[in-house]
Scaffold this motif. Sequence first.
Motif, PDB file in Angstrom:
ATOM      1  N   TYR A  42      12.289   8.611  23.601  1.00  0.00           N
ATOM      2  CA  TYR A  42      12.397   7.159  23.438  1.00  0.00           C
ATOM      3  C   TYR A  42      13.745   6.751  22.812  1.00  0.00           C
ATOM      4  N   THR A  43      14.182   7.488  21.762  1.00  0.00           N
ATOM      5  CA  THR A  43      15.410   7.081  21.055  1.00  0.00           C
ATOM      6  C   THR A  43      16.590   7.057  22.027  1.00  0.00           C
ATOM      7  N   GLY A  44      16.784   8.185  22.712  1.00  0.00           N
ATOM      8  CA  GLY A  44      17.955   8.314  23.585  1.00  0.00           C
ATOM      9  C   GLY A  44      17.902   7.373  24.776  1.00  0.00           C
ATOM     10  N   ILE A  61      21.851  13.291  28.438  1.00  0.00           N
ATOM     11  CA  ILE A  61      21.416  14.619  28.899  1.00  0.00           C
ATOM     12  C   ILE A  61      20.180  15.040  28.113  1.00  0.00           C
ATOM     13  N   ASP A  62      19.319  15.785  28.776  1.00  0.00           N
ATOM     14  CA  ASP A  62      18.181  16.395  28.082  1.00  0.00           C
ATOM     15  C   ASP A  62      18.074  17.850  28.523  1.00  0.00           C
ATOM     16  N   ALA A  63      17.807  18.719  27.545  1.00  0.00           N
ATOM     17  CA  ALA A  63      17.728  20.154  27.834  1.00  0.00           C
ATOM     18  C   ALA A  63      16.585  20.452  28.801  1.00  0.00           C
ATOM     19  N   ALA A  70       8.617  14.994  21.908  1.00  0.00           N
ATOM     20  CA  ALA A  70       7.444  14.277  21.375  1.00  0.00           C
ATOM     21  C   ALA A  70       7.086  13.031  22.186  1.00  0.00           C
ATOM     22  N   SER A  71       8.089  12.406  22.831  1.00  0.00           N
ATOM     23  CA  SER A  71       7.841  11.073  23.392  1.00  0.00           C
ATOM     24  C   SER A  71       6.818  11.045  24.523  1.00  0.00           C
ATOM     25  N   GLY A  72       6.685  12.133  25.261  1.00  0.00           N
ATOM     26  CA  GLY A  72       5.725  12.125  26.362  1.00  0.00           C
ATOM     27  C   GLY A  72       4.371  12.685  25.992  1.00  0.00           C
ATOM     28  N   GLY A  76       0.156   8.233  20.604  1.00  0.00           N
ATOM     29  CA  GLY A  76       0.218   6.874  21.158  1.00  0.00           C
ATOM     30  C   GLY A  76      -0.103   5.764  20.172  1.00  0.00           C
ATOM     31  N   GLN A  77      -0.234   6.088  18.882  1.00  0.00           N
ATOM     32  CA  GLN A  77      -0.630   5.062  17.903  1.00  0.00           C
ATOM     33  C   GLN A  77       0.612   4.390  17.324  1.00  0.00           C
ATOM     34  N   PHE A  78       0.613   3.075  17.336  1.00  0.00           N
ATOM     35  CA  PHE A  78       1.742   2.332  16.762  1.00  0.00           C
ATOM     36  C   PHE A  78       1.758   2.428  15.233  1.00  0.00           C
TER      37      PHE A  78
HETATM   38  C1  LIG Z   1       1.551  15.708  18.956  1.00  0.00           C
HETATM   39  C2  LIG Z   1       2.309  14.511  18.458  1.00  0.00           C
HETATM   40  C3  LIG Z   1       1.613  13.356  18.118  1.00  0.00           C
HETATM   41  C4  LIG Z   1       2.306  12.218  17.671  1.00  0.00           C
HETATM   42  N1  LIG Z   1       1.613  11.069  17.456  1.00  0.00           N
HETATM   43  C5  LIG Z   1       2.266   9.942  17.101  1.00  0.00           C
HETATM   44  C6  LIG Z   1       1.567   8.729  16.969  1.00  0.00           C
HETATM   45  O1  LIG Z   1       0.368   8.632  17.246  1.00  0.00           O
HETATM   46  N2  LIG Z   1       2.273   7.632  16.559  1.00  0.00           N
HETATM   47  C7  LIG Z   1       3.612   7.690  16.291  1.00  0.00           C
HETATM   48  O2  LIG Z   1       4.198   6.659  15.946  1.00  0.00           O
HETATM   49  N3  LIG Z   1       4.319   8.832  16.443  1.00  0.00           N
HETATM   50  C8  LIG Z   1       3.676   9.965  16.857  1.00  0.00           C
HETATM   51  N4  LIG Z   1       4.384  11.108  17.070  1.00  0.00           N
HETATM   52  C9  LIG Z   1       5.859  11.090  16.853  1.00  0.00           C
HETATM   53  C10 LIG Z   1       6.605  10.398  18.011  1.00  0.00           C
HETATM   54  O3  LIG Z   1       6.138  10.903  19.231  1.00  0.00           O
HETATM   55  C11 LIG Z   1       8.111  10.682  17.850  1.00  0.00           C
HETATM   56  O4  LIG Z   1       8.554  10.167  16.609  1.00  0.00           O
HETATM   57  C12 LIG Z   1       8.982  10.063  18.936  1.00  0.00           C
HETATM   58  O5  LIG Z   1       8.494  10.339  20.216  1.00  0.00           O
HETATM   59  C13 LIG Z   1      10.407  10.582  18.781  1.00  0.00           C
HETATM   60  O6  LIG Z   1      11.181  10.264  19.903  1.00  0.00           O
HETATM   61  P1  LIG Z   1      12.649  10.851  20.038  1.00  0.00           P
HETATM   62  O7  LIG Z   1      13.231  10.295  21.255  1.00  0.00           O
HETATM   63  O8  LIG Z   1      13.391  10.602  18.759  1.00  0.00           O
HETATM   64  O9  LIG Z   1      12.467  12.439  20.132  1.00  0.00           O
HETATM   65  P2  LIG Z   1      11.818  13.334  21.296  1.00  0.00           P
HETATM   66  O10 LIG Z   1      10.928  12.552  22.170  1.00  0.00           O
HETATM   67  O11 LIG Z   1      11.237  14.525  20.633  1.00  0.00           O
HETATM   68  O12 LIG Z   1      13.058  13.738  22.193  1.00  0.00           O
HETATM   69  C14 LIG Z   1      14.023  14.675  21.796  1.00  0.00           C
HETATM   70  C15 LIG Z   1      14.625  15.256  23.065  1.00  0.00           C
HETATM   71  O13 LIG Z   1      15.809  15.996  22.718  1.00  0.00           O
HETATM   72  C16 LIG Z   1      15.946  17.010  23.682  1.00  0.00           C
HETATM   73  N5  LIG Z   1      16.883  18.016  23.165  1.00  0.00           N
HETATM   74  C17 LIG Z   1      16.751  18.786  22.071  1.00  0.00           C
HETATM   75  N6  LIG Z   1      17.819  19.596  21.939  1.00  0.00           N
HETATM   76  C18 LIG Z   1      18.645  19.326  22.968  1.00  0.00           C
HETATM   77  C19 LIG Z   1      19.907  19.848  23.389  1.00  0.00           C
HETATM   78  N7  LIG Z   1      20.535  20.813  22.699  1.00  0.00           N
HETATM   79  N8  LIG Z   1      20.472  19.348  24.509  1.00  0.00           N
HETATM   80  C20 LIG Z   1      19.863  18.362  25.234  1.00  0.00           C
HETATM   81  N9  LIG Z   1      18.656  17.844  24.875  1.00  0.00           N
HETATM   82  C21 LIG Z   1      18.061  18.323  23.763  1.00  0.00           C
HETATM   83  C22 LIG Z   1      14.536  17.522  23.875  1.00  0.00           C
HETATM   84  O14 LIG Z   1      14.381  18.210  25.101  1.00  0.00           O
HETATM   85  C23 LIG Z   1      13.714  16.241  23.798  1.00  0.00           C
HETATM   86  O15 LIG Z   1      13.379  15.730  25.070  1.00  0.00           O
HETATM   87  C24 LIG Z   1       3.728  12.257  17.516  1.00  0.00           C
HETATM   88  C25 LIG Z   1       4.430  13.425  17.858  1.00  0.00           C
HETATM   89  C26 LIG Z   1       3.731  14.537  18.327  1.00  0.00           C
HETATM   90  C27 LIG Z   1       4.504  15.759  18.704  1.00  0.00           C
END
Ligand SMILES: Cc1cc2nc3c(=O)[nH]c(=O)nc-3n(C[C@H](O)[C@H](O)[C@H](O)COP(=O)(O)OP(=O)(O)OC[C@H]3O[C@@H](n4cnc5c(N)ncnc54)[C@H](O)[C@@H]3O)c2cc1C
Length: 428
Positions: A42-44, A61-63, A70-72, A76-78
């Motif tokens: 979500y962040t990126g 880019i994503d690895a 975590a995002s997929g 799902g709770q806000f």
């Molecule tokens: C099981 C679980 C339950 C959760 N439940 C909740 C919830 O109910 N409510 C809530 O608010 N939050 C919840 N969270 C947390 C929430 O999902 C995360 O805070 C959020 O999705 C973070 O998004 P992000 O984009 O920062 O990171 P991510 O979605 O983790 O994305 C990081 C990405 O970086 C990529 N990456 C890493 N290293 C490299 C590299 N060297 N080169 C290229 N790409 C790279 C990875 O492949 C990954 O796709 C939960 C998380 C988990 C795991």
Amino acid sequence: MPWQSPISPGISWYEATIPERPVYPALAGSRKTGVAIVGGGYTGLQAAYNLAKSGTDVTVIDACRFGDGASGRNGGQFGTGQRAWAEDTEEALGHERAKLLFEMAENAKRYVLGFAGEHGIDIEFVPGQLSVGHKKGLETDYRRHVEAMAERFGYPHLSFMERDETASRLGSDHYHFGIRDTGTGHIHPMKLLMGLATQAARTGASLHEQTKALKIEKKGGAIVIDTDRGTITADRALIACNAYIGNLEPVTASHVMPIRSFIGATKILSDHPDVLPGGESVDDSRFVVRYFRKSKDGRLLFGGREAYTADNPRDISSHIRRQISEIYPALANVEITHAWGGSVGITMPRQPFCREVMPGVTSIGGYSGHGVMLSNYCGKLYADLVLGKQTELDLLKALKIPAFPGGMRFRSALLFLALSWYALRDRL
Ligand SMILES: Cc1cc2nc3c(=O)[nH]c(=O)nc-3n(C[C@H](O)[C@H](O)[C@H](O)COP(=O)(O)OP(=O)(O)OC[C@H]3O[C@@H](n4cnc5c(N)ncnc54)[C@H](O)[C@@H]3O)c2cc1C
């Protein structure tokens, strides 16, 4: 066959039940771009969408594949507010900053719902959240929280639930009391992720899966990112790897720790209309928080098991079933059709981490379990920052987030000991 994330265990129920995801091509050779984004959660992707929309040349880019972190695969709770309760933040930082951080999270909620609405993304939003207490001794804190939120933070959507109301809303008498929050809810995380990637591509962001960043450095005036598919040279970069950062960038890695959390989906519970009849999502007061809700098709999606090392637990389903049966004894033998896990990025004070880790390179993550709304919003705020606007990211930058003790070598072991101790206290 549904896609199996190479970095997170198990095929999620989300993945197994959505239409096939679009594939985005790996980077082919070297390129120059305005803003390079590492990490397609979500962040990126929110940063990319908002930057591309304003005409900025942006490359993500994503690895692995988008959403494989975590995002997929999350619960799902806000939730509401930041992970740390607003009155605890108030005690640490004073009322004004605590209120601004709380309002930022409210803006995040509105932003995600608005984004999905604007683009017709069916994120299956269901309103209502129940936060329930597993220990009688916590009741006073919960009552005070309801008061503080209404009186000092202007949030009128909480009400305290006595034991009877808690039991009837849950369909279980396992908990002593609870708080009902009608100002939040839960969503289908993968549908949001897919819709977001589609919008980012549509607005002109250059999106690349299966492309791993190996090194990020500043060379001359530019940011240079070596990947396994070629080199990206950019004016600025965002590190959006959160809990999956590994050894890519040491400042982020020392401040954001991965905790692995696991979820199980039961078969459709057509014989149990008493389980969460109002459709709310639930989180409890345990340190190893249990979080659950019904899916649109009537399954219980139940998260609880955590792990603090890189090893996968041998049998996620049995463990989740055991936790379900403590709350819903009638489901003691329920079939778990899907079990999966992922890494949550936490910080020491459970507040998000946002820092310029080298000139022109910002890293954002560590939402500490409240990332569904916050990560989307922080991605958007990063885009605003690049576009020269004053943003609420300043609030996050001003937070003093200490590194985890023990350095790169010992911090996992120390965290394992500390978290295991708190997890043990849940059972006392
Ligand atoms: C099981 C679980 C339950 C959760 N439940 C909740 C919830 O109910 N409510 C809530 O608010 N939050 C919840 N969270 C947390 C929430 O999902 C995360 O805070 C959020 O999705 C973070 O998004 P992000 O984009 O920062 O990171 P991510 O979605 O983790 O994305 C990081 C990405 O970086 C990529 N990456 C890493 N290293 C490299 C590299 N060297 N080169 C290229 N790409 C790279 C990875 O492949 C990954 O796709 C939960 C998380 C988990 C795991």
